[in-house]
Design a protein around this motif. Structure first.
Motif, mmCIF file in Angstrom:
data_model
loop_
_atom_site.group_PDB
_atom_site.id
_atom_site.type_symbol
_atom_site.label_atom_id
_atom_site.label_comp_id
_atom_site.label_asym_id
_atom_site.label_seq_id
_atom_site.Cartn_x
_atom_site.Cartn_y
_atom_site.Cartn_z
ATOM 1 N N HIS A 184 0.831 -1.203 0.000
ATOM 2 C CA HIS A 184 0.000 0.000 0.000
ATOM 3 C C HIS A 184 0.872 1.262 0.000
ATOM 4 O O HIS A 184 0.842 2.051 0.956
ATOM 5 C CB HIS A 184 -0.936 -0.008 1.220
ATOM 6 C CG HIS A 184 -1.853 -1.183 1.264
ATOM 7 N ND1 HIS A 184 -2.935 -1.302 0.435
ATOM 8 C CD2 HIS A 184 -1.824 -2.308 2.035
ATOM 9 C CE1 HIS A 184 -3.558 -2.452 0.688
ATOM 10 N NE2 HIS A 184 -2.902 -3.079 1.650
ATOM 11 N N PRO A 185 1.632 1.475 -1.047
ATOM 12 C CA PRO A 185 2.500 2.657 -1.084
ATOM 13 C C PRO A 185 1.720 3.965 -1.005
ATOM 14 O O PRO A 185 2.247 4.969 -0.515
ATOM 15 C CB PRO A 185 3.231 2.516 -2.419
ATOM 16 C CG PRO A 185 2.358 1.617 -3.248
ATOM 17 C CD PRO A 185 1.734 0.674 -2.274
ATOM 18 N N ASP A 186 0.466 3.950 -1.466
ATOM 19 C CA ASP A 186 -0.349 5.166 -1.392
ATOM 20 C C ASP A 186 -0.650 5.549 0.042
ATOM 21 O O ASP A 186 -0.651 6.741 0.393
ATOM 22 C CB ASP A 186 -1.660 4.968 -2.163
ATOM 23 C CG ASP A 186 -2.454 3.756 -1.665
ATOM 24 O OD1 ASP A 186 -1.828 2.715 -1.346
ATOM 25 O OD2 ASP A 186 -3.696 3.850 -1.591
ATOM 26 N N LEU A 187 -0.887 4.554 0.903
ATOM 27 C CA LEU A 187 -1.151 4.850 2.312
ATOM 28 C C LEU A 187 0.096 5.425 2.983
ATOM 29 O O LEU A 187 0.007 6.341 3.803
ATOM 30 C CB LEU A 187 -1.609 3.586 3.054
ATOM 31 C CG LEU A 187 -2.923 2.951 2.601
ATOM 32 C CD1 LEU A 187 -3.261 1.764 3.499
ATOM 33 C CD2 LEU A 187 -4.057 3.964 2.601
ATOM 34 N N VAL A 188 1.250 4.884 2.627
ATOM 35 C CA VAL A 188 2.499 5.390 3.203
ATOM 36 C C VAL A 188 2.713 6.839 2.781
ATOM 37 O O VAL A 188 3.049 7.700 3.609
ATOM 38 C CB VAL A 188 3.695 4.509 2.778
ATOM 39 C CG1 VAL A 188 5.009 5.118 3.269
ATOM 40 C CG2 VAL A 188 3.530 3.088 3.319
ATOM 41 N N ALA A 189 2.508 7.135 1.510
ATOM 42 C CA ALA A 189 2.694 8.500 1.030
ATOM 43 C C ALA A 189 1.728 9.459 1.718
ATOM 44 O O ALA A 189 2.109 10.579 2.097
ATOM 45 C CB ALA A 189 2.506 8.548 -0.485
ATOM 46 N N ARG A 190 0.486 9.047 1.891
ATOM 47 C CA ARG A 190 -0.494 9.913 2.551
ATOM 48 C C ARG A 190 -0.129 10.150 4.009
ATOM 49 O O ARG A 190 -0.273 11.271 4.525
ATOM 50 C CB ARG A 190 -1.887 9.293 2.438
ATOM 51 C CG ARG A 190 -2.494 9.407 1.050
ATOM 52 C CD ARG A 190 -3.751 8.568 0.932
ATOM 53 N NE ARG A 190 -4.776 8.988 1.897
ATOM 54 C CZ ARG A 190 -5.888 8.271 2.141
ATOM 55 N NH1 ARG A 190 -6.093 7.127 1.515
ATOM 56 N NH2 ARG A 190 -6.764 8.717 3.015
#
Length: 342
Positions: free
Chosen positions: A229-235
């Motif tokens: 979940h790279p998007d969750l990390v970025a957020r």
């Protein structure tokens, strides 16, 4: 890659020091960011007594973001935990060497031949001991000496209540000549003990002599979360950047948050953190900070704190922070790297 369900909980943990994570938690921004997705964001420190708080050190919880001391972070990585380094901060935290009231000892050279307190705690990774060892090592190195030029005295910490209590008690009893302490609670403990400052590490000209558990301080995530979940990390990281942005303009609020985070009073916070600390919470992965962390890794490994080598530059992944910066409306100011003290 097969689809991986979105986690229902993200976790965060931080040390009781200045962090963008602590600011974001205080403002309610972490919970607010993920609530529309049905994802809870929980603090490891604030969970019920049954929670495995040891993961603050082991980072064995895949959904965990950790902003804390580098000794446990490097230790966990050296033991094979699949973490990634996604940011570093550098915040001076008033590191000092204390001596007994009336002692003439002043300056790094004066520590030569003295008995230096090394606490020993019964914990999986004794970061307290590592901090004292590295603090004394930096002070002695600044004067052209090494640890072999002093006498290292084990101070068992079991049965003592409060940070630095065992070392300060040993100093009071005359069993050691000098004690290393750092941070807001240390300022208050030293004042209660009547101890005097022999060396201010924050005043040492070379930043390499100030490298310790919190300088630089890593921000780490688990590789599993980053892969799935790279998007969750970025957020998540974008919220921290926004918190650091906000903190840069709110010194009084940051001081209040620091008091809550450290458990220290206003005098302890003011004595431990330099004016301008509120502007230093932005993480980055600059070459300077990575080099200083690599020096810390080498020293910790030489002193037997790590199970194996950690290649700091391979461990670091700049992509999550790059993606996070794209999500922040205005780019945060560049965080200053540690500089020589004039």
């Amino acid at each position: 890659m097969p689809h991986t369900p979105v986690p229902d909980t993200l976790w965060f943990t931080r040390c009781p020091v200045p962090t963008a994570t602590g600011v974001a938690a205080d403002r309610g921004w972490l919970a607010g960011e993920f609530a529309p997705d049905g994802i809870a964001v929980r603090s490891l420190q604030d969970t019920d007594p049954g929670a495995d708080r040891a993961t603050h050190f082991t980072h064995a919880l895949p959904g965990l973001f950790r902003e804390g001391g580098n000794v446990p972070a490097l230790w966990a990585r050296s033991r094979g935990e699949r973490t990634r380094l996604v940011g570093l901060t550098w915040i001076e935290e008033r590191q000092v060497v204390l001596v007994a009231p009336g002692s003439p000892v002043r300056g790094g050279a004066a520590l030569r031949g003295l008995r230096l307190a090394l606490p020993r705690h019964s914990v999986p990774i004794d970061f307290w001991r590592a901090m004292a060892l590295r603090g004394f090592e930096g002070v002695l190195a600044s004067a052209g000496y090494g640890l072999d030029d002093a006498v290292l005295v084990d101070v068992p910490a079991e049965g003592h209540r409060g940070q630095w209590a065992a070392e300060l008690d040993a100093l009071r009893r005359g069993e050691v000549d000098a004690v290393y302490v750092k941070g807001a609670l240390a300022v208050e403990a030293a004042r209660r003990a009547g101890a005097e400052v022999a060396v201010e590490l924050d005043a040492l000209p070379d930043p390499a002599h100030r490298v310790n558990n919190g300088t630089p301080r890593p921000l780490t995530v688990h590789q599993d979360l980053l892969d799935e979940h790279p998007d969750l990390v970025a957020r998540f990281l974008a919220v921290l950047l926004r918190a650091a942005d906000w903190a840069a303009g709110e010194p009084a609020e940051v001081a209040r948050i620091l008091g809550a985070e450290t458990g220290a009073g206003a005098a302890g916070v003011a004595g431990a953190y330099r004016p301008g600390t509120h502007r230093t919470l932005h993480p980055d992965l600059s070459a300077t900070r990575l080099e200083l962390l690599a020096r810390q890794e080498e020293a910790l490994r030489a002193h037997g704190f790590l199970a194996g080598p950690v290649d700091v530059r391979t461990w670091a992944d700049p992509e999550p922070l790059r993606r996070a910066r794209l999500l922040v409306p205005t780019a945060p100011p560049a965080a200053p790297d540690p500089q020589p003290v004039s």
